[in-house]
Design an enzyme around this catalytic site. Structure first.
Site, PDB file in Angstrom:
ATOM      1  N   TYR A 138     113.217  68.379  17.261  1.00 27.63           N
ATOM      2  CA  TYR A 138     114.231  69.430  17.298  1.00 27.63           C
ATOM      3  C   TYR A 138     115.620  68.800  17.277  1.00 27.63           C
ATOM      4  CZ  TYR A 138     110.411  72.571  18.735  1.00 27.63           C
ATOM      5  OH  TYR A 138     109.229  73.296  18.814  1.00 27.63           O
ATOM      6  N   GLU A 173     118.048  90.074  27.048  1.00 30.16           N
ATOM      7  CA  GLU A 173     117.146  91.056  26.461  1.00 30.16           C
ATOM      8  C   GLU A 173     115.698  90.598  26.580  1.00 30.16           C
ATOM      9  OE1 GLU A 173     116.461  93.602  22.339  1.00 30.16           O
ATOM     10  OE2 GLU A 173     117.877  91.927  22.359  1.00 30.16           O
TER      11      GLU A 173
END
Length: 316
Positions: A55, A291
């Protein structure tokens, strides 16, 4: 936040977890933003933080771990992975004993930790026999450099082979598989991976549970400027179909009735599977993370799951 075991094993991970893929060191390079997101996750009960050496070529490990340094190490479940090329060198890739042993040392140095809780073989390597791989991964546990090892996107048959070899020869078996799984990508996991993981006593920690954002509703009217689909056209070509768009639009009514966003509904749907230990989410802003956190502890009734199924598979 609720916590689940990895299959039959004792370690517990948060239902919602935070991953570094395509975000930290890539879409998000500002450390203060990363620190704010990681802190919000931790303070809301997230204990599992997922990474990989590939990554952002190690920056994901460095940046996320730097943010995690504020918290007691024993409260964290930190992971990373090995497989993908890290340079042009012929041996700086794959799952050979040479590469695995060198890669874990480099990851631990970047992450500034003595050990990682979970170490994943990021893909299956057909060039490396189980006689080489399984003893190597098991030895990392014996050395205390990792606590558990797992697989990611492995074929079910190869998972079964690794488990059988480990048990037959007294080595530590893999305890977790990390596959892609969402409302829009499910057949492989439900038909192949979940049954094999259950037989092996393994847990699943799934990636892309929001189908790269398609299930959030962000792409209802097309591809916004600066969105993930604009940055990664390969994801758009995979998910941005009219059929998928109509499914996501139809899910809005169910989400509204439950007082959820469509992202929260999609995460709760993934977590309905008892074999899924955690849903790995990405967040480039605190708002996005907030969220996702709203899906923690949400249980969908059989009636709701049936309604969702009719939308996802209208011909069934």
């Amino acid at each position: 936040m609720r916590y689940r075991k990895l299959g039959q094993w004792g370690i517990k991970v948060s239902e919602i977890s935070l991953g570094a893929w395509t975000t930290y060191g890539d879409a998000v390079k500002d450390f203060e933003t990363i620190q704010q997101i990681v802190r919000m996750a931790y303070e809301n009960g997230v204990n599992f933080f997922d990474n990989a050496d590939v990554y952002a070529r190690g920056q994901g490990e460095e940046l996320m771990s730097r943010a995690l340094a504020d918290f007691p190490r024993h409260t964290l479940v930190m992971s990373t992975k090995v497989f993908w090329p890290m340079s042009d060198d012929v041996n700086d890739r794959g799952l050979s004993r040479k590469h695995v042993m060198e890669a874990i040392g480099k990851s631990l140095k970047r992450m500034k930790t003595d050990y990682v809780d979970l170490y994943f073989c990021h893909r299956y390597d057909p060039e490396v026999p189980m006689e080489e791989l399984v003893p190597t991964m098991s030895s990392l546990i014996d050395r205390g450099w990792i606590l558990y090892w797992g697989t990611s996107e492995w074929p079910a048959a190869r998972i079964a082979e690794a488990v059988s070899f480990a048990r037959a020869h007294g080595f530590h078996p893999p305890v977790v598989e990390q596959p892609q799984y969402s409302m829009l990508y499910r057949e492989r996991v439900e038909k192949e991976i979940l049954p094999e993981a259950e037989r092996a006593g393994m847990g699943l920690v799934v990636w892309s549970p929001l189908a790269q954002g398609m299930l959030t509703g962000r792409y209802d009217q097309g591809i916004p400027e600066g969105s993930r689909f604009e940055r990664y056209p390969q994801f758009a070509s995979r998910y941005m179909t009219e059929e998928n768009r109509q499914k996501v639009l139809a899910l809005r009514e169910i989400a509204n009735e439950l007082g959820l966003t469509r992202a929260q509904l999609a995460l709760a749907w993934v977590l309905r599977q008892k074999g899924v230990s955690s849903a790995i989410t990405g967040a480039s802003s605190p708002k996005q993370l907030q969220e996702s956190l709203g899906a923690a502890g949400v249980d969908l009734t059989p009636e709701v799951v049936e309604r969702i199924e009719k939308i996802l598979n209208p011909s069934v």
